[in-house]
Scaffold this motif. Structure first.
Motif, PDB file in Angstrom:
ATOM      1  N   ARG A  70      14.352 -53.670   0.225  1.00  0.00           N
ATOM      2  CA  ARG A  70      13.092 -53.132  -0.294  1.00  0.00           C
ATOM      3  C   ARG A  70      12.062 -53.011   0.825  1.00  0.00           C
ATOM      4  O   ARG A  70      10.861 -53.159   0.601  1.00  0.00           O
ATOM      5  CB  ARG A  70      12.566 -54.007  -1.426  1.00  0.00           C
ATOM      6  CG  ARG A  70      13.373 -53.877  -2.706  1.00  0.00           C
ATOM      7  CD  ARG A  70      12.619 -54.371  -3.917  1.00  0.00           C
ATOM      8  NE  ARG A  70      13.386 -54.185  -5.150  1.00  0.00           N
ATOM      9  CZ  ARG A  70      13.411 -53.065  -5.862  1.00  0.00           C
ATOM     10  NH1 ARG A  70      12.699 -52.025  -5.456  1.00  0.00           N
ATOM     11  NH2 ARG A  70      14.125 -52.984  -6.959  1.00  0.00           N
ATOM     12  N   ASP A  71      12.555 -52.739   2.034  1.00  0.00           N
ATOM     13  CA  ASP A  71      11.670 -52.502   3.169  1.00  0.00           C
ATOM     14  C   ASP A  71      11.383 -51.010   3.270  1.00  0.00           C
ATOM     15  O   ASP A  71      11.895 -50.196   2.492  1.00  0.00           O
ATOM     16  CB  ASP A  71      12.317 -53.027   4.455  1.00  0.00           C
ATOM     17  CG  ASP A  71      13.766 -52.600   4.621  1.00  0.00           C
ATOM     18  OD1 ASP A  71      14.235 -51.721   3.860  1.00  0.00           O
ATOM     19  OD2 ASP A  71      14.444 -53.130   5.521  1.00  0.00           O
ATOM     20  N   GLU A  72      10.562 -50.637   4.257  1.00  0.00           N
ATOM     21  CA  GLU A  72      10.200 -49.227   4.412  1.00  0.00           C
ATOM     22  C   GLU A  72      11.432 -48.364   4.672  1.00  0.00           C
ATOM     23  O   GLU A  72      11.573 -47.259   4.128  1.00  0.00           O
ATOM     24  CB  GLU A  72       9.195 -49.071   5.554  1.00  0.00           C
ATOM     25  CG  GLU A  72       8.732 -47.638   5.771  1.00  0.00           C
ATOM     26  CD  GLU A  72       7.712 -47.506   6.893  1.00  0.00           C
ATOM     27  OE1 GLU A  72       7.405 -46.362   7.280  1.00  0.00           O
ATOM     28  OE2 GLU A  72       7.236 -48.554   7.386  1.00  0.00           O
ATOM     29  N   GLU A  73      12.343 -48.895   5.510  1.00  0.00           N
ATOM     30  CA  GLU A  73      13.558 -48.139   5.818  1.00  0.00           C
ATOM     31  C   GLU A  73      14.396 -47.911   4.554  1.00  0.00           C
ATOM     32  O   GLU A  73      14.987 -46.844   4.357  1.00  0.00           O
ATOM     33  CB  GLU A  73      14.400 -48.875   6.862  1.00  0.00           C
ATOM     34  CG  GLU A  73      13.789 -48.909   8.251  1.00  0.00           C
ATOM     35  CD  GLU A  73      12.747 -50.006   8.415  1.00  0.00           C
ATOM     36  OE1 GLU A  73      12.505 -50.748   7.424  1.00  0.00           O
ATOM     37  OE2 GLU A  73      12.174 -50.127   9.503  1.00  0.00           O
ATOM     38  N   ASP A  75      13.291 -47.868   1.329  1.00  0.00           N
ATOM     39  CA  ASP A  75      12.634 -46.930   0.417  1.00  0.00           C
ATOM     40  C   ASP A  75      12.839 -45.495   0.889  1.00  0.00           C
ATOM     41  O   ASP A  75      13.083 -44.592   0.081  1.00  0.00           O
ATOM     42  CB  ASP A  75      11.133 -47.244   0.331  1.00  0.00           C
ATOM     43  CG  ASP A  75      10.847 -48.551  -0.402  1.00  0.00           C
ATOM     44  OD1 ASP A  75      11.747 -49.045  -1.116  1.00  0.00           O
ATOM     45  OD2 ASP A  75       9.734 -49.073  -0.251  1.00  0.00           O
ATOM     46  N   THR A  76      12.745 -45.292   2.207  1.00  0.00           N
ATOM     47  CA  THR A  76      12.940 -43.950   2.761  1.00  0.00           C
ATOM     48  C   THR A  76      14.376 -43.486   2.564  1.00  0.00           C
ATOM     49  O   THR A  76      14.640 -42.325   2.241  1.00  0.00           O
ATOM     50  CB  THR A  76      12.590 -43.927   4.260  1.00  0.00           C
ATOM     51  OG1 THR A  76      11.254 -44.415   4.442  1.00  0.00           O
ATOM     52  CG2 THR A  76      12.676 -42.525   4.830  1.00  0.00           C
ATOM     53  N   THR A  99      17.413 -53.399   5.358  1.00  0.00           N
ATOM     54  CA  THR A  99      18.366 -52.304   5.228  1.00  0.00           C
ATOM     55  C   THR A  99      19.262 -52.261   6.465  1.00  0.00           C
ATOM     56  O   THR A  99      18.787 -52.353   7.595  1.00  0.00           O
ATOM     57  CB  THR A  99      17.617 -50.972   5.061  1.00  0.00           C
ATOM     58  OG1 THR A  99      16.842 -51.048   3.855  1.00  0.00           O
ATOM     59  CG2 THR A  99      18.572 -49.792   4.974  1.00  0.00           C
TER      60      THR A  99
END
Length: 296
Positions: A70-73, A75-76, A99
């Motif tokens: 559930r980090d930025e990587e 989500d992207t 991720t």
């Protein structure tokens, strides 16, 4: 969990690595210590995801069973997969694991080096299989499984009642992980996709060519063996005999993901009703198109 194609019904499950691929490619011959110009890209990747993306291109509807942080990587990545119309609500989204990522360097002479950081997939264990006891209970289509899972989890899957009689399609992910797949050699319904080196590692002896290796794997108890050997003859040994063909020669511009494309094309061809020879032909042509850099 994510929304993804929440209301779609999958016709193939892809279990294993879903991550970011960071690939550096150069058009020149490279050796250890080479420092050359080229291109660096970041794309969605991982064996299970590569198979899913290729299967989607062939008209199938894949669901992904893996872990994404559930980090930025993460989500992207999930947003990118949703845009590709893959089913992502079957992914396990971890609050505390990052991720995963894969990094490779390719030159004109092929893959130079690669590092797979799939530690989150290894640490999360069988949590990724939870949908099989929920929305995917009783799934009867093909299941693509990759060797990035831990040795323990792969062994448990081979003996798991949920996979008994399932149309399992298994790939080792890399030669270094080939021996993790030993439990599937005697699974009643597994099709194993390996290259010649990986076949030799499973058989504990180098093999001279793909047809010989495929038949040797069958003799060890494997339900079906599909063996490739780069630009040389590939083969599929099955209960009715063996089929083989030489790939068409092409100029190689990329290699990462070629085996996954081959596997997805073979599965899609069989789901569409192709026989052993036609399915092998379709897979070889798809892989040739992929490594040449053309779209598939």
């Amino acid at each position: 969990m994510t929304c993804g194609m929440a209301h779609a019904t999958p016709d193939i499950l892809c279990i294993g690595s879903v991550l970011w691929d960071i690939i550096g490619r150069s058009s020149v011959h490279m050796e250890r210590g080479s420092d050359v110009g080229g291109r660096i890209t970041r794309l969605p990747g991982g064996v299970a995801l590569n198979i899913a993306m290729a299967a989607r291109a062939y008209g199938m509807t894949p669901a992904l069973l893996s872990v994404v942080g559930r980090d930025e990587e993460g989500d992207t990545l999930v947003a990118a997969l949703d845009r590709l119309n893959l089913i992502t609500d079957t992914l396990y989204r971890s609050e505390d694991l990052p991720t995963d990522v894969y990094m490779a360097v390719e030159g004109a002479n092929g893959l130079i080096a690669a590092i797979a950081d799939a530690h989150s997939l290894e640490r999360v264990g069988d949590k990724i299989l939870a949908p099989l006891d929920g929305p995917l209970r009783g799934f009867a289509g093909p299941i693509a499984l990759d060797g990035n899972l831990t040795r323990d989890l792969l062994a448990r899957i081979a003996g798991d009642d949920r996979f008994a009689g399932a149309d399992l399609r298994v790939a080792p992910a890399s030669p270094g992980k080939a021996d993790r797949l030993m439990p599937f050699l005697t699974h009643a319904s597994t099709t194993l996709y390996v290259n010649l080196e990986e076949a030799g590692l499973l058989l504990h002896a180098p093999q001279p060519d793909a047809p010989t290796a495929a038949q040797a794997l069958r003799a060890r108890g494997l339900h079906r063996a599909v063996v490739t050997d780069g630009p040389r003859r590939a083969a599929c040994a099955h209960s009715g005999g063996i089929v083989a063909r030489d790939p068409r020669p092409v100029m190689v511009t990329r290699v990462t993901g070629a085996g996954d494309t081959f596997m997805a094309a073979h599965i899609a061809a069989e789901v569409a009703g192709a026989g052993p020879q036609a399915a092998l032909d379709r897979a070889l042509d798809a892989a040739a198109t992929y490594v040449s850099g053309d779209t598939y």
